[in-house]
Design a protein around this motif. Structure first.
Motif, PDB file in Angstrom:
ATOM      1  N   SER A  41       9.678   6.738 -37.267  1.00 26.75           N
ATOM      2  CA  SER A  41       9.430   5.403 -37.787  1.00 26.75           C
ATOM      3  C   SER A  41       8.225   4.699 -37.179  1.00 26.75           C
ATOM      4  N   GLU A  42       8.224   4.483 -35.876  1.00 26.19           N
ATOM      5  CA  GLU A  42       7.256   3.574 -35.270  1.00 26.19           C
ATOM      6  C   GLU A  42       5.814   4.026 -35.464  1.00 26.19           C
ATOM      7  N   THR A  43       5.515   5.276 -35.130  1.00 32.56           N
ATOM      8  CA  THR A  43       4.140   5.770 -35.256  1.00 32.56           C
ATOM      9  C   THR A  43       3.679   5.766 -36.707  1.00 32.56           C
ATOM     10  N   VAL A  44       4.569   6.228 -37.610  1.00 29.58           N
ATOM     11  CA  VAL A  44       4.233   6.275 -39.034  1.00 29.58           C
ATOM     12  C   VAL A  44       4.002   4.870 -39.571  1.00 29.58           C
ATOM     13  N   SER A  45       4.851   3.924 -39.176  1.00 30.01           N
ATOM     14  CA  SER A  45       4.712   2.547 -39.654  1.00 30.01           C
ATOM     15  C   SER A  45       3.400   1.928 -39.195  1.00 30.01           C
ATOM     16  N   LEU A  46       3.015   2.188 -37.943  1.00 33.38           N
ATOM     17  CA  LEU A  46       1.734   1.664 -37.445  1.00 33.38           C
ATOM     18  C   LEU A  46       0.559   2.267 -38.209  1.00 33.38           C
ATOM     19  N   ALA A  47       0.652   3.563 -38.508  1.00 29.03           N
ATOM     20  CA  ALA A  47      -0.402   4.211 -39.282  1.00 29.03           C
ATOM     21  C   ALA A  47      -0.499   3.603 -40.673  1.00 29.03           C
ATOM     22  N   MET A  48       0.657   3.296 -41.267  1.00 26.50           N
ATOM     23  CA  MET A  48       0.662   2.687 -42.600  1.00 26.50           C
ATOM     24  C   MET A  48      -0.004   1.316 -42.578  1.00 26.50           C
ATOM     25  N   VAL A  49       0.287   0.520 -41.553  1.00 25.82           N
ATOM     26  CA  VAL A  49      -0.336  -0.802 -41.447  1.00 25.82           C
ATOM     27  C   VAL A  49      -1.849  -0.669 -41.277  1.00 25.82           C
ATOM     28  N   ALA A  50      -2.273   0.305 -40.479  1.00 23.82           N
ATOM     29  CA  ALA A  50      -3.710   0.522 -40.281  1.00 23.82           C
ATOM     30  C   ALA A  50      -4.384   0.906 -41.598  1.00 23.82           C
ATOM     31  N   SER A  92      12.272  -6.497 -36.586  1.00 26.06           N
ATOM     32  CA  SER A  92      13.201  -6.473 -37.724  1.00 26.06           C
ATOM     33  C   SER A  92      12.736  -5.569 -38.853  1.00 26.06           C
ATOM     34  N   LEU A  93      11.676  -4.795 -38.620  1.00 28.80           N
ATOM     35  CA  LEU A  93      11.072  -4.026 -39.704  1.00 28.80           C
ATOM     36  C   LEU A  93      11.426  -2.551 -39.656  1.00 28.80           C
ATOM     37  N   HIS A  94      12.435  -2.200 -38.890  1.00 31.70           N
ATOM     38  CA  HIS A  94      12.808  -0.789 -38.779  1.00 31.70           C
ATOM     39  C   HIS A  94      14.111  -0.544 -39.525  1.00 31.70           C
ATOM     40  N   ALA A  95      14.114   0.483 -40.351  1.00 31.83           N
ATOM     41  CA  ALA A  95      15.328   0.879 -41.054  1.00 31.83           C
ATOM     42  C   ALA A  95      16.030   1.980 -40.272  1.00 31.83           C
ATOM     43  N   VAL A  96      17.362   2.013 -40.372  1.00 24.97           N
ATOM     44  CA  VAL A  96      18.117   3.087 -39.716  1.00 24.97           C
ATOM     45  C   VAL A  96      17.709   4.430 -40.302  1.00 24.97           C
ATOM     46  N   ASN A  97      17.565   4.476 -41.624  1.00 25.60           N
ATOM     47  CA  ASN A  97      17.133   5.683 -42.336  1.00 25.60           C
ATOM     48  C   ASN A  97      15.941   5.319 -43.216  1.00 25.60           C
ATOM     49  N   ASN A  98      14.804   5.905 -42.924  1.00 26.95           N
ATOM     50  CA  ASN A  98      13.583   5.537 -43.647  1.00 26.95           C
ATOM     51  C   ASN A  98      13.462   6.203 -45.013  1.00 26.95           C
ATOM     52  N   LEU A  99      14.097   7.334 -45.191  1.00 27.85           N
ATOM     53  CA  LEU A  99      14.006   8.071 -46.453  1.00 27.85           C
ATOM     54  C   LEU A  99      15.401   8.346 -46.998  1.00 27.85           C
ATOM     55  N   PHE A 100      15.487   8.543 -48.305  1.00 30.77           N
ATOM     56  CA  PHE A 100      16.762   8.890 -48.917  1.00 30.77           C
ATOM     57  C   PHE A 100      16.523   9.638 -50.224  1.00 30.77           C
ATOM     58  N   ILE A 101      17.553  10.299 -50.689  1.00 25.39           N
ATOM     59  CA  ILE A 101      17.528  10.980 -51.979  1.00 25.39           C
ATOM     60  C   ILE A 101      18.825  10.655 -52.708  1.00 25.39           C
TER      61      ILE A 101
END
Length: 490
Positions: A41-50, A92-101
Protein backbone atom coordinates in the motif's frame (compact mmCIF):
# COMPACT_ATOMS: atom_id res chain seq x y z
CA UNK A 1 8.66 -3.09 -43.43
CA UNK A 2 9.94 -5.34 -40.67
CA UNK A 3 9.06 -2.64 -38.15
CA UNK A 4 5.34 -2.93 -38.94
CA UNK A 5 5.38 -6.72 -38.86
CA UNK A 6 7.20 -6.63 -35.52
CA UNK A 7 4.60 -4.21 -34.13
CA UNK A 8 1.81 -6.56 -35.19
CA UNK A 9 3.55 -9.50 -33.49
CA UNK A 10 4.08 -7.56 -30.25
CA UNK A 11 0.50 -6.28 -30.15
CA UNK A 12 -0.96 -9.69 -31.01
CA UNK A 13 1.11 -11.51 -28.37
CA UNK A 14 0.27 -8.87 -25.77
CA UNK A 15 -3.41 -9.13 -26.62
CA UNK A 16 -3.24 -12.93 -26.40
CA UNK A 17 -1.60 -12.74 -22.95
CA UNK A 18 -4.09 -10.20 -21.63
CA UNK A 19 -7.09 -12.01 -23.08
CA UNK A 20 -5.83 -15.33 -21.68
CA UNK A 21 -5.35 -13.78 -18.24
CA UNK A 22 -8.91 -12.41 -18.33
CA UNK A 23 -10.29 -15.85 -19.15
CA UNK A 24 -8.18 -17.37 -16.35
CA UNK A 25 -9.72 -14.93 -13.86
CA UNK A 26 -13.18 -16.02 -15.03
CA UNK A 27 -12.37 -19.69 -14.56
CA UNK A 28 -10.59 -19.17 -11.24
CA UNK A 29 -12.86 -16.71 -9.41
CA UNK A 30 -16.28 -16.71 -11.11
CA UNK A 31 -17.92 -18.89 -8.45
CA UNK A 32 -16.09 -17.62 -5.38
CA UNK A 33 -17.89 -14.35 -4.70
CA UNK A 34 -15.82 -11.33 -3.66
CA UNK A 35 -12.15 -12.15 -3.00
CA UNK A 36 -9.93 -9.47 -1.42
CA UNK A 37 -6.15 -9.00 -1.66
CA UNK A 38 -3.95 -7.01 0.73
CA UNK A 39 -1.60 -5.62 -1.93
CA UNK A 40 1.35 -3.39 -0.91
CA UNK A 41 0.00 0.00 0.00
CA UNK A 42 2.24 2.81 1.23
CA UNK A 43 4.97 2.79 -1.43
CA UNK A 44 2.48 2.22 -4.27
CA UNK A 45 0.20 4.99 -2.99
CA UNK A 46 3.09 7.47 -2.82
CA UNK A 47 4.10 6.56 -6.36
CA UNK A 48 0.52 7.12 -7.51
CA UNK A 49 0.43 10.58 -5.93
CA UNK A 50 3.75 11.45 -7.58
CA UNK A 51 2.40 10.35 -10.97
CA UNK A 52 -0.79 12.37 -10.38
CA UNK A 53 1.32 15.48 -9.75
CA UNK A 54 3.28 14.74 -12.91
CA UNK A 55 0.05 14.41 -14.90
CA UNK A 56 -1.16 17.71 -13.47
CA UNK A 57 2.04 19.40 -14.64
CA UNK A 58 1.57 17.82 -18.08
CA UNK A 59 -1.97 19.21 -18.29
CA UNK A 60 -0.77 22.63 -17.21
CA UNK A 61 1.96 22.52 -19.87
CA UNK A 62 -0.47 21.44 -22.61
CA UNK A 63 -3.06 23.97 -21.48
CA UNK A 64 -0.48 26.76 -21.67
CA UNK A 65 0.78 25.56 -25.05
CA UNK A 66 -2.72 25.56 -26.59
CA UNK A 67 -4.09 28.41 -24.45
CA UNK A 68 -6.78 26.34 -22.80
CA UNK A 69 -6.81 28.06 -19.44
CA UNK A 70 -9.86 26.23 -18.07
CA UNK A 71 -7.93 22.96 -18.25
CA UNK A 72 -5.08 24.61 -16.32
CA UNK A 73 -7.42 25.92 -13.62
CA UNK A 74 -9.12 22.54 -13.15
CA UNK A 75 -5.78 20.71 -13.09
CA UNK A 76 -4.45 23.10 -10.42
CA UNK A 77 -7.61 22.75 -8.32
CA UNK A 78 -7.55 18.98 -8.54
CA UNK A 79 -3.81 18.77 -7.71
CA UNK A 80 -4.29 21.12 -4.74
CA UNK A 81 -7.15 18.99 -3.43
CA UNK A 82 -5.06 15.81 -3.77
CA UNK A 83 -2.16 17.44 -1.88
CA UNK A 84 -4.57 18.62 0.83
CA UNK A 85 -6.07 15.14 1.09
CA UNK A 86 -2.67 13.49 1.43
CA UNK A 87 -1.31 16.07 3.87
CA UNK A 88 -4.35 16.23 6.13
CA UNK A 89 -5.76 12.73 6.12
CA UNK A 90 -2.81 10.53 5.25
CA UNK A 91 -3.61 8.20 8.13
CA UNK A 92 -7.14 7.59 6.84
CA UNK A 93 -6.27 6.75 3.24
CA UNK A 94 -5.25 3.12 3.66
CA UNK A 95 -7.59 0.26 2.87
CA UNK A 96 -7.32 -3.11 4.60
CA UNK A 97 -7.50 -4.75 1.16
CA UNK A 98 -6.44 -2.63 -1.80
CA UNK A 99 -7.58 -5.02 -4.53
CA UNK A 100 -10.54 -7.33 -4.99
CA UNK A 101 -12.25 -9.56 -7.53
CA UNK A 102 -15.97 -10.26 -7.80
CA UNK A 103 -18.37 -11.27 -10.56
CA UNK A 104 -18.93 -7.73 -11.82
CA UNK A 105 -15.22 -6.89 -11.99
CA UNK A 106 -14.63 -10.18 -13.85
CA UNK A 107 -17.30 -9.21 -16.40
CA UNK A 108 -15.64 -5.82 -16.87
CA UNK A 109 -12.22 -7.47 -17.13
CA UNK A 110 -13.49 -9.76 -19.89
CA UNK A 111 -14.87 -6.76 -21.79
CA UNK A 112 -11.55 -4.92 -21.47
CA UNK A 113 -9.32 -7.95 -21.96
CA UNK A 114 -11.12 -9.53 -24.92
CA UNK A 115 -12.86 -6.71 -26.78
CA UNK A 116 -10.24 -4.08 -25.97
CA UNK A 117 -7.36 -6.30 -27.05
CA UNK A 118 -9.11 -7.34 -30.28
CA UNK A 119 -9.52 -3.65 -31.07
CA UNK A 120 -5.79 -3.14 -30.45
CA UNK A 121 -4.93 -5.97 -32.86
CA UNK A 122 -7.31 -4.57 -35.47
CA UNK A 123 -5.71 -1.14 -34.98
CA UNK A 124 -2.31 -2.31 -36.26
CA UNK A 125 -3.57 -2.78 -39.80
CA UNK A 126 -6.00 0.12 -39.51
CA UNK A 127 -3.38 2.65 -38.45
CA UNK A 128 -1.10 1.52 -41.26
CA UNK A 129 -3.88 2.21 -43.76
CA UNK A 130 -4.90 5.38 -41.90
CA UNK A 131 -1.52 7.00 -42.46
CA UNK A 132 -1.55 5.87 -46.08
CA UNK A 133 -4.83 7.79 -46.56
CA UNK A 134 -3.74 10.71 -44.34
CA UNK A 135 -0.10 11.45 -45.19
CA UNK A 136 -0.48 14.90 -43.61
CA UNK A 137 -0.84 13.31 -40.14
CA UNK A 138 2.43 12.75 -38.29
CA UNK A 139 3.08 9.05 -37.80
CA UNK A 140 3.08 8.47 -34.06
CA UNK A 141 2.05 4.83 -33.99
CA UNK A 142 4.52 3.95 -31.23
CA UNK A 143 2.83 6.48 -28.97
CA UNK A 144 -0.61 5.34 -30.12
CA UNK A 145 -0.13 1.70 -29.13
CA UNK A 146 1.74 2.55 -25.94
CA UNK A 147 -1.12 4.79 -24.79
CA UNK A 148 -3.71 2.23 -25.91
CA UNK A 149 -2.25 -0.46 -23.67
CA UNK A 150 -1.87 2.02 -20.79
CA UNK A 151 -5.56 2.78 -21.33
CA UNK A 152 -6.44 -0.92 -21.06
CA UNK A 153 -4.18 -1.36 -18.02
CA UNK A 154 -5.87 1.59 -16.29
CA UNK A 155 -9.26 -0.02 -16.84
CA UNK A 156 -8.05 -3.24 -15.23
CA UNK A 157 -6.72 -1.26 -12.28
CA UNK A 158 -10.00 0.63 -12.01
CA UNK A 159 -12.28 -2.41 -11.90
CA UNK A 160 -10.06 -4.34 -9.46
CA UNK A 161 -9.32 -1.48 -7.02
CA UNK A 162 -10.93 -1.67 -3.60
CA UNK A 163 -8.93 1.31 -2.34
CA UNK A 164 -10.80 4.40 -3.55
CA UNK A 165 -7.54 6.36 -3.80
CA UNK A 166 -6.24 3.73 -6.19
CA UNK A 167 -9.50 3.77 -8.10
CA UNK A 168 -9.23 7.54 -8.48
CA UNK A 169 -5.67 7.22 -9.77
CA UNK A 170 -6.70 4.83 -12.54
CA UNK A 171 -9.75 7.01 -13.18
CA UNK A 172 -7.46 9.92 -13.98
CA UNK A 173 -5.18 7.78 -16.14
CA UNK A 174 -8.18 7.03 -18.41
CA UNK A 175 -8.82 10.78 -18.65
CA UNK A 176 -5.25 11.54 -19.77
CA UNK A 177 -4.98 8.61 -22.18
CA UNK A 178 -8.28 9.50 -23.86
CA UNK A 179 -7.04 13.08 -24.23
CA UNK A 180 -3.90 11.85 -26.00
CA UNK A 181 -5.75 9.42 -28.28
CA UNK A 182 -8.52 11.85 -29.27
CA UNK A 183 -5.90 14.43 -30.24
CA UNK A 184 -3.77 11.93 -32.17
CA UNK A 185 -4.04 13.66 -35.56
CA UNK A 186 -2.89 17.00 -34.04
CA UNK A 187 -5.30 19.00 -36.19
CA UNK A 188 -6.98 22.04 -34.66
CA UNK A 189 -10.31 20.20 -34.50
CA UNK A 190 -8.77 17.13 -32.87
CA UNK A 191 -6.90 19.26 -30.32
CA UNK A 192 -10.02 21.26 -29.41
CA UNK A 193 -12.10 18.10 -29.03
CA UNK A 194 -9.39 16.45 -26.94
CA UNK A 195 -9.37 19.43 -24.58
CA UNK A 196 -13.16 19.37 -24.38
CA UNK A 197 -13.00 15.75 -23.23
CA UNK A 198 -10.22 16.63 -20.79
CA UNK A 199 -12.05 19.59 -19.24
CA UNK A 200 -15.34 17.76 -18.75
CA UNK A 201 -13.62 14.76 -17.20
CA UNK A 202 -11.50 17.00 -14.97
CA UNK A 203 -14.76 18.42 -13.62
CA UNK A 204 -15.71 14.89 -12.63
CA UNK A 205 -12.22 14.33 -11.24
CA UNK A 206 -12.52 17.37 -8.96
CA UNK A 207 -15.86 16.06 -7.68
CA UNK A 208 -14.26 12.65 -7.08
CA UNK A 209 -11.44 14.17 -4.95
CA UNK A 210 -13.96 16.19 -2.91
CA UNK A 211 -15.85 12.95 -2.26
CA UNK A 212 -12.62 11.31 -1.06
CA UNK A 213 -11.94 14.24 1.28
CA UNK A 214 -15.40 13.90 2.80
CA UNK A 215 -14.95 10.15 3.24
CA UNK A 216 -11.51 10.60 4.78
CA UNK A 217 -12.80 13.28 7.15
CA UNK A 218 -15.53 10.94 8.40
CA UNK A 219 -13.32 7.83 8.39
CA UNK A 220 -13.43 7.51 12.18
CA UNK A 221 -17.21 7.11 12.13
CA UNK A 222 -17.90 5.53 8.72
CA UNK A 223 -15.20 2.87 8.71
CA UNK A 224 -12.63 3.64 6.06
CA UNK A 225 -11.73 4.74 2.55
CA UNK A 226 -12.04 1.35 0.86
CA UNK A 227 -14.90 0.66 -1.52
CA UNK A 228 -16.32 -2.38 0.26
CA UNK A 229 -16.66 -0.53 3.58
CA UNK A 230 -18.21 2.51 1.94
CA UNK A 231 -20.83 0.43 0.15
CA UNK A 232 -21.53 -1.65 3.26
CA UNK A 233 -21.85 1.38 5.57
CA UNK A 234 -25.20 1.63 7.25
CA UNK A 235 -24.93 5.40 7.75
CA UNK A 236 -26.55 6.64 4.55
CA UNK A 237 -26.46 10.27 5.73
CA UNK A 238 -22.64 10.26 5.72
CA UNK A 239 -22.13 8.19 2.58
CA UNK A 240 -24.77 9.72 0.32
CA UNK A 241 -23.06 13.07 -0.37
CA UNK A 242 -19.69 11.60 -1.43
CA UNK A 243 -21.57 8.92 -3.39
CA UNK A 244 -23.51 11.64 -5.21
CA UNK A 245 -20.25 13.44 -6.04
CA UNK A 246 -18.74 10.21 -7.36
CA UNK A 247 -21.99 9.71 -9.29
CA UNK A 248 -21.45 13.13 -10.88
CA UNK A 249 -17.96 12.02 -11.88
CA UNK A 250 -19.55 8.91 -13.42
CA UNK A 251 -21.99 11.07 -15.37
CA UNK A 252 -19.19 13.14 -16.89
CA UNK A 253 -17.10 10.07 -17.70
CA UNK A 254 -20.09 8.27 -19.23
CA UNK A 255 -20.86 11.35 -21.39
CA UNK A 256 -24.45 11.70 -20.20
CA UNK A 257 -26.20 14.97 -20.99
CA UNK A 258 -25.19 17.75 -20.64
CA UNK A 259 -21.64 16.34 -20.93
CA UNK A 260 -22.20 14.29 -24.08
CA UNK A 261 -20.43 16.73 -26.40
CA UNK A 262 -16.98 15.40 -25.49
CA UNK A 263 -17.85 11.91 -26.74
CA UNK A 264 -19.29 13.30 -29.97
CA UNK A 265 -16.11 15.32 -30.47
CA UNK A 266 -14.04 12.17 -29.91
CA UNK A 267 -15.31 10.85 -33.26
CA UNK A 268 -12.56 12.87 -34.95
CA UNK A 269 -10.06 10.32 -33.65
CA UNK A 270 -9.08 7.20 -35.64
CA UNK A 271 -11.82 4.55 -35.55
CA UNK A 272 -10.03 2.17 -33.11
CA UNK A 273 -10.03 5.01 -30.57
CA UNK A 274 -13.78 5.43 -31.00
CA UNK A 275 -14.27 1.70 -30.58
CA UNK A 276 -12.14 1.67 -27.41
CA UNK A 277 -13.94 4.65 -25.87
CA UNK A 278 -17.39 3.25 -26.58
CA UNK A 279 -17.01 -0.44 -25.96
CA UNK A 280 -14.33 -1.29 -23.41
CA UNK A 281 -12.84 1.84 -21.82
CA UNK A 282 -13.61 5.38 -20.69
CA UNK A 283 -17.43 5.55 -20.90
CA UNK A 284 -17.63 2.04 -19.45
CA UNK A 285 -15.63 3.35 -16.47
CA UNK A 286 -18.40 5.90 -15.92
CA UNK A 287 -21.24 3.39 -15.87
CA UNK A 288 -19.08 0.95 -13.89
CA UNK A 289 -18.81 3.39 -11.00
CA UNK A 290 -22.54 4.17 -11.18
CA UNK A 291 -23.42 0.49 -11.00
CA UNK A 292 -20.93 -0.02 -8.14
CA UNK A 293 -22.61 2.70 -6.07
CA UNK A 294 -26.16 1.64 -6.97
CA UNK A 295 -26.73 0.12 -3.48
CA UNK A 296 -26.12 3.59 -2.01
CA UNK A 297 -28.30 5.34 -4.61
CA UNK A 298 -31.26 2.97 -4.28
CA UNK A 299 -34.33 4.70 -2.90
CA UNK A 300 -32.71 8.13 -2.54
CA UNK A 301 -33.34 11.47 -4.22
CA UNK A 302 -29.76 11.45 -5.53
CA UNK A 303 -30.32 8.05 -7.12
CA UNK A 304 -33.61 9.11 -8.65
CA UNK A 305 -31.94 12.26 -10.04
CA UNK A 306 -29.13 10.22 -11.62
CA UNK A 307 -31.69 7.80 -13.02
CA UNK A 308 -33.76 10.63 -14.47
CA UNK A 309 -30.68 12.19 -16.09
CA UNK A 310 -29.96 8.81 -17.65
CA UNK A 311 -33.51 8.22 -18.85
CA UNK A 312 -33.80 11.68 -20.42
CA UNK A 313 -30.39 11.20 -22.06
CA UNK A 314 -31.65 7.92 -23.50
CA UNK A 315 -34.67 9.56 -25.14
CA UNK A 316 -32.97 12.76 -26.36
CA UNK A 317 -29.86 11.06 -27.78
CA UNK A 318 -32.01 8.45 -29.54
CA UNK A 319 -34.11 11.21 -31.11
CA UNK A 320 -31.05 13.15 -32.29
CA UNK A 321 -29.56 10.02 -33.87
CA UNK A 322 -32.49 9.86 -36.33
CA UNK A 323 -31.32 13.04 -38.09
CA UNK A 324 -27.71 11.86 -38.56
CA UNK A 325 -26.27 10.39 -41.76
CA UNK A 326 -22.68 10.17 -40.51
CA UNK A 327 -22.32 6.56 -39.35
CA UNK A 328 -19.91 7.38 -36.52
CA UNK A 329 -22.25 10.07 -35.20
CA UNK A 330 -25.17 7.63 -35.28
CA UNK A 331 -23.07 5.17 -33.29
CA UNK A 332 -21.98 7.95 -30.92
CA UNK A 333 -25.54 9.11 -30.17
CA UNK A 334 -26.63 5.50 -29.82
CA UNK A 335 -23.84 4.94 -27.30
CA UNK A 336 -24.87 8.02 -25.31
CA UNK A 337 -28.46 6.79 -25.35
CA UNK A 338 -27.58 3.34 -24.08
CA UNK A 339 -25.24 4.73 -21.44
CA UNK A 340 -28.19 6.82 -20.29
CA UNK A 341 -30.32 3.71 -19.99
CA UNK A 342 -27.59 1.97 -17.96
CA UNK A 343 -27.37 5.03 -15.69
CA UNK A 344 -31.15 5.01 -15.25
CA UNK A 345 -31.01 1.41 -14.07
CA UNK A 346 -28.04 2.06 -11.75
CA UNK A 347 -29.57 5.22 -10.27
CA UNK A 348 -32.83 3.57 -9.26
CA UNK A 349 -30.68 0.70 -8.07
CA UNK A 350 -32.99 -2.25 -7.36
CA UNK A 351 -31.46 -5.72 -7.58
CA UNK A 352 -33.18 -6.49 -10.90
CA UNK A 353 -32.22 -3.14 -12.40
CA UNK A 354 -28.57 -3.58 -11.47
CA UNK A 355 -28.51 -6.88 -13.35
CA UNK A 356 -30.29 -5.27 -16.29
CA UNK A 357 -27.58 -2.57 -16.30
CA UNK A 358 -24.82 -5.20 -16.31
CA UNK A 359 -26.49 -7.05 -19.21
CA UNK A 360 -26.72 -3.77 -21.13
CA UNK A 361 -23.00 -3.13 -20.53
CA UNK A 362 -22.07 -6.57 -21.88
CA UNK A 363 -24.19 -6.63 -25.02
CA UNK A 364 -23.60 -2.97 -25.85
CA UNK A 365 -19.82 -3.45 -25.68
CA UNK A 366 -19.89 -6.39 -28.10
CA UNK A 367 -22.23 -4.79 -30.64
CA UNK A 368 -20.56 -1.37 -30.61
CA UNK A 369 -17.06 -2.77 -31.05
CA UNK A 370 -18.24 -4.69 -34.10
CA UNK A 371 -20.08 -1.68 -35.56
CA UNK A 372 -17.27 0.83 -35.07
CA UNK A 373 -14.60 -1.43 -36.50
CA UNK A 374 -16.88 -2.35 -39.40
CA UNK A 375 -17.58 1.31 -40.10
CA UNK A 376 -13.85 2.05 -40.15
CA UNK A 377 -13.18 -0.77 -42.63
CA UNK A 378 -16.03 0.38 -44.87
CA UNK A 379 -14.84 3.99 -44.78
CA UNK A 380 -11.38 2.98 -45.98
CA UNK A 381 -12.87 0.91 -48.79
CA UNK A 382 -15.63 3.21 -50.11
CA UNK A 383 -14.13 6.54 -49.00
CA UNK A 384 -17.13 7.64 -46.95
CA UNK A 385 -18.74 7.08 -43.57
CA UNK A 386 -22.13 8.40 -44.76
CA UNK A 387 -24.92 5.84 -44.32
CA UNK A 388 -26.40 6.89 -47.68
CA UNK A 389 -23.15 5.79 -49.36
CA UNK A 390 -23.47 2.35 -47.80
CA UNK A 391 -26.53 1.57 -49.90
CA UNK A 392 -26.12 -1.76 -51.66
CA UNK A 393 -23.15 -2.76 -49.52
CA UNK A 394 -24.47 -6.33 -49.56
CA UNK A 395 -23.41 -6.42 -53.23
CA UNK A 396 -20.16 -4.45 -52.97
CA UNK A 397 -18.84 -5.83 -49.66
CA UNK A 398 -21.03 -8.82 -48.76
CA UNK A 399 -18.96 -10.12 -45.85
CA UNK A 400 -18.65 -6.71 -44.22
CA UNK A 401 -22.35 -6.07 -44.82
CA UNK A 402 -23.20 -9.28 -42.97
CA UNK A 403 -20.99 -8.28 -40.05
CA UNK A 404 -22.63 -4.86 -39.86
CA UNK A 405 -26.06 -6.47 -40.16
CA UNK A 406 -25.28 -8.70 -37.17
CA UNK A 407 -24.05 -5.72 -35.15
CA UNK A 408 -27.13 -3.63 -35.93
CA UNK A 409 -29.46 -6.57 -35.28
CA UNK A 410 -27.77 -6.99 -31.91
CA UNK A 411 -28.84 -3.46 -30.97
CA UNK A 412 -32.59 -3.74 -31.49
CA UNK A 413 -33.90 -7.08 -32.76
CA UNK A 414 -34.97 -10.27 -30.98
CA UNK A 415 -33.45 -12.57 -29.81
CA UNK A 416 -30.29 -10.48 -29.50
CA UNK A 417 -28.95 -9.24 -26.17
CA UNK A 418 -29.81 -5.53 -26.19
CA UNK A 419 -33.52 -6.20 -26.67
CA UNK A 420 -33.47 -8.80 -23.89
CA UNK A 421 -31.68 -6.32 -21.62
CA UNK A 422 -34.24 -3.60 -22.33
CA UNK A 423 -37.04 -6.05 -21.65
CA UNK A 424 -35.38 -6.93 -18.32
CA UNK A 425 -35.12 -3.21 -17.50
CA UNK A 426 -38.82 -2.61 -18.23
CA UNK A 427 -39.72 -5.66 -16.15
CA UNK A 428 -37.65 -4.28 -13.26
CA UNK A 429 -39.07 -0.74 -13.54
CA UNK A 430 -42.58 -2.20 -13.26
CA UNK A 431 -41.70 -3.19 -9.70
CA UNK A 432 -40.48 0.30 -8.77
CA UNK A 433 -42.81 2.34 -6.58
CA UNK A 434 -45.34 4.46 -8.51
CA UNK A 435 -45.24 7.02 -10.00
CA UNK A 436 -41.46 6.81 -10.42
CA UNK A 437 -41.54 3.41 -12.10
CA UNK A 438 -44.17 4.56 -14.61
CA UNK A 439 -42.08 7.62 -15.53
CA UNK A 440 -39.05 5.47 -16.31
CA UNK A 441 -41.12 2.89 -18.22
CA UNK A 442 -42.61 5.64 -20.41
CA UNK A 443 -39.20 7.15 -21.16
CA UNK A 444 -37.64 3.76 -21.86
CA UNK A 445 -40.49 2.65 -24.13
CA UNK A 446 -40.49 5.92 -26.07
CA UNK A 447 -36.70 5.95 -26.46
CA UNK A 448 -36.64 2.31 -27.55
CA UNK A 449 -39.29 2.99 -30.19
CA UNK A 450 -37.20 5.85 -31.58
CA UNK A 451 -34.10 3.67 -31.93
CA UNK A 452 -35.97 1.42 -34.36
CA UNK A 453 -36.01 4.24 -36.93
CA UNK A 454 -32.28 4.81 -37.34
CA UNK A 455 -31.27 1.16 -36.95
CA UNK A 456 -33.91 0.00 -39.45
CA UNK A 457 -32.87 2.73 -41.91
CA UNK A 458 -29.20 1.74 -41.72
CA UNK A 459 -29.99 -1.95 -42.00
CA UNK A 460 -32.17 -1.28 -45.04
CA UNK A 461 -29.37 0.64 -46.75
CA UNK A 462 -26.94 -2.20 -46.19
CA UNK A 463 -29.10 -4.97 -47.66
CA UNK A 464 -30.66 -2.98 -50.51
CA UNK A 465 -29.82 -4.59 -53.88
CA UNK A 466 -29.06 -1.82 -56.37
CA UNK A 467 -28.05 -1.85 -60.01
CA UNK A 468 -24.64 -1.14 -61.47
CA UNK A 469 -22.77 -2.07 -58.31
CA UNK A 470 -19.45 -3.86 -58.45
CA UNK A 471 -18.00 -6.05 -55.74
CA UNK A 472 -14.97 -4.32 -54.19
CA UNK A 473 -14.39 -6.76 -51.34
CA UNK A 474 -11.53 -9.19 -51.79
CA UNK A 475 -11.68 -12.86 -50.95
CA UNK A 476 -10.99 -13.96 -47.39
CA UNK A 477 -7.42 -15.05 -48.10
CA UNK A 478 -6.74 -11.93 -50.17
CA UNK A 479 -7.65 -9.47 -47.43
CA UNK A 480 -4.64 -7.97 -45.59
CA UNK A 481 -5.68 -9.07 -42.11
CA UNK A 482 -2.08 -8.72 -40.94
CA UNK A 483 0.50 -6.22 -42.16
CA UNK A 484 2.89 -7.45 -44.80
CA UNK A 485 6.20 -6.14 -46.08
CA UNK A 486 4.56 -5.38 -49.43
CA UNK A 487 1.95 -3.05 -47.94
CA UNK A 488 2.20 0.47 -49.41
CA UNK A 489 1.69 2.08 -46.02
CA UNK A 490 4.27 0.11 -44.13
Amino acid sequence: MKRTTLRYAVVALSALAIGGASIYLLMRYALEGAVYFAAPSETVSLAMVAIEMGLALFIIYMGAKFRNYLAIVLAVIQAALVVYLEATYSGSLHAVNNLFIDQFSIIMALIVGLIGCLIAVYAVRYMETYHHHHPEVRDRQKMFFFVTFIFLAAMFGLVFSNNLMWLFFFWEITTITSFLLIGYSETEEATNNAFRALVMNLLGGVAFVVALIILAATEATSGGIDLARVLASGDAAIILLPAALIGFAGITKAALMPFSSWLLGAMVAPTPVSALLHSSTMVKAGVYILVRFSPVFAGTLAGFSIGLVGAVTFVVASAIAISQNNAKLVLAYSTIANLGLIAACAGVGTYMLVWAAILLIIFHAVAKALLFLGTGAIEHQVGSRDIEDMEGLIVRMPRMAVMMFIGIAGMFLAPFGMLISKWAAIEAFVQVQAPFGLIFIALLAYGSAITVFFWAKWMGKLIAVTRNQEKVEKGFFEEPWAPSTSSPAS
